[in-house]
Design a protein around this motif. Sequence first.
Motif, PDB file in Angstrom:
ATOM      1  N   TYR A  79      39.306 105.690  71.367  1.00 23.55           N
ATOM      2  CA  TYR A  79      39.803 105.243  72.662  1.00 23.55           C
ATOM      3  C   TYR A  79      41.252 105.665  72.839  1.00 23.55           C
ATOM      4  O   TYR A  79      42.039 105.647  71.893  1.00 23.55           O
ATOM      5  N   ASN A  80      41.613 105.980  74.063  1.00 24.41           N
ATOM      6  CA  ASN A  80      43.002 106.231  74.411  1.00 24.41           C
ATOM      7  C   ASN A  80      43.775 104.921  74.220  1.00 24.41           C
ATOM      8  O   ASN A  80      43.331 103.866  74.680  1.00 24.41           O
ATOM      9  N   ILE A  81      44.915 104.986  73.571  1.00 24.33           N
ATOM     10  CA  ILE A  81      45.680 103.779  73.244  1.00 24.33           C
ATOM     11  C   ILE A  81      46.126 103.032  74.509  1.00 24.33           C
ATOM     12  O   ILE A  81      46.128 101.806  74.542  1.00 24.33           O
ATOM     13  N   ASP A  82      46.471 103.763  75.561  1.00 20.02           N
ATOM     14  CA  ASP A  82      46.878 103.121  76.816  1.00 20.02           C
ATOM     15  C   ASP A  82      45.698 102.387  77.455  1.00 20.02           C
ATOM     16  O   ASP A  82      45.860 101.307  78.019  1.00 20.02           O
ATOM     17  N   TYR A  83      44.506 102.981  77.331  1.00 25.20           N
ATOM     18  CA  TYR A  83      43.305 102.325  77.847  1.00 25.20           C
ATOM     19  C   TYR A  83      43.066 101.006  77.104  1.00 25.20           C
ATOM     20  O   TYR A  83      42.800  99.978  77.723  1.00 25.20           O
ATOM     21  N   LEU A  84      43.168 101.037  75.790  1.00 30.57           N
ATOM     22  CA  LEU A  84      42.983  99.818  74.999  1.00 30.57           C
ATOM     23  C   LEU A  84      43.951  98.731  75.437  1.00 30.57           C
ATOM     24  O   LEU A  84      43.558  97.595  75.690  1.00 30.57           O
ATOM     25  N   ARG A  85      45.204  99.105  75.497  1.00 25.01           N
ATOM     26  CA  ARG A  85      46.246  98.116  75.805  1.00 25.01           C
ATOM     27  C   ARG A  85      46.188  97.637  77.252  1.00 25.01           C
ATOM     28  O   ARG A  85      46.709  96.566  77.551  1.00 25.01           O
ATOM     29  N   SER A  86      45.559  98.393  78.121  1.00 21.94           N
ATOM     30  CA  SER A  86      45.425  97.934  79.507  1.00 21.94           C
ATOM     31  C   SER A  86      44.187  97.044  79.678  1.00 21.94           C
ATOM     32  O   SER A  86      43.970  96.482  80.752  1.00 21.94           O
ATOM     33  N   ASN A  87      43.378  96.911  78.622  1.00 21.79           N
ATOM     34  CA  ASN A  87      42.178  96.078  78.676  1.00 21.79           C
ATOM     35  C   ASN A  87      42.197  94.912  77.699  1.00 21.79           C
ATOM     36  O   ASN A  87      41.275  94.105  77.682  1.00 21.79           O
ATOM     37  N   ILE A  88      43.219  94.854  76.866  1.00 20.91           N
ATOM     38  CA  ILE A  88      43.354  93.760  75.903  1.00 20.91           C
ATOM     39  C   ILE A  88      44.675  93.055  76.148  1.00 20.91           C
ATOM     40  O   ILE A  88      45.741  93.667  76.083  1.00 20.91           O
ATOM     41  N   ASN A  89      44.608  91.789  76.449  1.00 18.31           N
ATOM     42  CA  ASN A  89      45.797  90.961  76.658  1.00 18.31           C
ATOM     43  C   ASN A  89      46.085  90.214  75.362  1.00 18.31           C
ATOM     44  O   ASN A  89      45.316  89.341  74.971  1.00 18.31           O
ATOM     45  N   TYR A  90      47.166  90.581  74.707  1.00 16.26           N
ATOM     46  CA  TYR A  90      47.548  89.937  73.445  1.00 16.26           C
ATOM     47  C   TYR A  90      48.712  88.992  73.711  1.00 16.26           C
ATOM     48  O   TYR A  90      49.825  89.430  73.980  1.00 16.26           O
TER      49      TYR A  90
ATOM     50  N   ILE B 216      54.957  80.941  77.658  1.00 16.55           N
ATOM     51  CA  ILE B 216      54.341  82.182  77.175  1.00 16.55           C
ATOM     52  C   ILE B 216      52.847  82.215  77.506  1.00 16.55           C
ATOM     53  O   ILE B 216      52.317  83.226  77.961  1.00 16.55           O
ATOM     54  N   LEU B 217      52.165  81.093  77.281  1.00 16.63           N
ATOM     55  CA  LEU B 217      50.720  81.038  77.562  1.00 16.63           C
ATOM     56  C   LEU B 217      50.421  81.213  79.046  1.00 16.63           C
ATOM     57  O   LEU B 217      49.535  81.990  79.415  1.00 16.63           O
ATOM     58  N   ILE B 218      51.152  80.478  79.886  1.00 23.66           N
ATOM     59  CA  ILE B 218      50.916  80.577  81.331  1.00 23.66           C
ATOM     60  C   ILE B 218      51.156  82.018  81.784  1.00 23.66           C
ATOM     61  O   ILE B 218      50.345  82.603  82.508  1.00 23.66           O
ATOM     62  N   ARG B 219      52.278  82.600  81.347  1.00 30.91           N
ATOM     63  CA  ARG B 219      52.582  83.990  81.722  1.00 30.91           C
ATOM     64  C   ARG B 219      51.419  84.913  81.346  1.00 30.91           C
ATOM     65  O   ARG B 219      50.969  85.715  82.154  1.00 30.91           O
ATOM     66  N   GLY B 220      50.933  84.770  80.143  1.00 33.63           N
ATOM     67  CA  GLY B 220      49.849  85.630  79.672  1.00 33.63           C
ATOM     68  C   GLY B 220      48.531  85.371  80.362  1.00 33.63           C
ATOM     69  O   GLY B 220      47.798  86.305  80.696  1.00 33.63           O
ATOM     70  N   LEU B 221      48.215  84.115  80.594  1.00 31.76           N
ATOM     71  CA  LEU B 221      46.912  83.779  81.172  1.00 31.76           C
ATOM     72  C   LEU B 221      46.842  84.056  82.670  1.00 31.76           C
ATOM     73  O   LEU B 221      45.760  84.071  83.242  1.00 31.76           O
ATOM     74  N   LEU B 222      47.983  84.285  83.303  1.00 29.30           N
ATOM     75  CA  LEU B 222      47.970  84.647  84.715  1.00 29.30           C
ATOM     76  C   LEU B 222      47.595  86.113  84.919  1.00 29.30           C
ATOM     77  O   LEU B 222      47.404  86.561  86.038  1.00 29.30           O
ATOM     78  N   LYS B 223      47.468  86.849  83.837  1.00 22.78           N
ATOM     79  CA  LYS B 223      47.015  88.240  83.888  1.00 22.78           C
ATOM     80  C   LYS B 223      45.534  88.244  83.546  1.00 22.78           C
ATOM     81  O   LYS B 223      45.111  87.585  82.612  1.00 22.78           O
ATOM     82  N   LYS B 224      44.744  88.988  84.289  1.00 24.16           N
ATOM     83  CA  LYS B 224      43.302  89.032  84.065  1.00 24.16           C
ATOM     84  C   LYS B 224      42.942  90.278  83.269  1.00 24.16           C
ATOM     85  O   LYS B 224      43.240  91.389  83.684  1.00 24.16           O
ATOM     86  N   TYR B 225      42.318  90.072  82.118  1.00 23.56           N
ATOM     87  CA  TYR B 225      41.892  91.161  81.236  1.00 23.56           C
ATOM     88  C   TYR B 225      40.482  90.874  80.742  1.00 23.56           C
ATOM     89  O   TYR B 225      40.103  89.709  80.596  1.00 23.56           O
ATOM     90  N   PRO B 226      39.710  91.916  80.418  1.00 27.57           N
ATOM     91  CA  PRO B 226      38.375  91.670  79.871  1.00 27.57           C
ATOM     92  C   PRO B 226      38.398  91.109  78.449  1.00 27.57           C
ATOM     93  O   PRO B 226      37.491  90.408  78.043  1.00 27.57           O
ATOM     94  N   ILE B 227      39.467  91.425  77.689  1.00 24.57           N
ATOM     95  CA  ILE B 227      39.606  90.914  76.325  1.00 24.57           C
ATOM     96  C   ILE B 227      40.963  90.221  76.216  1.00 24.57           C
ATOM     97  O   ILE B 227      41.992  90.787  76.584  1.00 24.57           O
ATOM     98  N   ILE B 228      40.942  88.996  75.722  1.00 28.69           N
ATOM     99  CA  ILE B 228      42.175  88.210  75.564  1.00 28.69           C
ATOM    100  C   ILE B 228      42.261  87.740  74.120  1.00 28.69           C
ATOM    101  O   ILE B 228      41.310  87.171  73.578  1.00 28.69           O
TER     102      ILE B 228
END
Length: 177
Positions: A50-61, A128-140
Amino acid sequence: NLNIKIKPNEFTAILGKSGTGKSSLAKMLLRINNLTKGKILLDNVNLYNYNIDYLRSNINYINQKTQLFNESIIYNLAYGNNKNLKEIIYLLKKYDLLSIYDRLEHKLHTNAGINGSNLSLGMQKITILIRGLLKKYPIIIIDEPLAGLDKNSRLKVCKLIKDKCKNSTTIIITHDM
């Protein structure tokens, strides 16, 4: 010798003692840390195909060391998720988390300080949690989401995570049963 299958759109907890590699595993999924042997498959495809940018745009860490800025709490809550004050306050009220900032002189407009130094650990964690959870990703991936929180706040945060992640593949990393 770790084999783990994480099913799509379900919650998975990775539980273990501090220092056992739980966070390292999350960083491998984002290719922050590289494998020295073995492989990680995502939808039966080697992660390194996988392209690294693709991974990081689909996984919210949402990690333990997310940067908090020397700006207002509301700025920190909105950073990177394009939500406005009204939407953020709605979410905080919905999960009864707005009151954690009540004792601060300027409430959500209080300066968080460098790396959140003006906030308690619990306030930092919720910001930190609220900031992160306000972003929608398929993998969190959420690393130690309850650290520094009292029992009452933990229950609220668990409900928030359950609701906000219900249509995502969610990995919770914790040492806390």
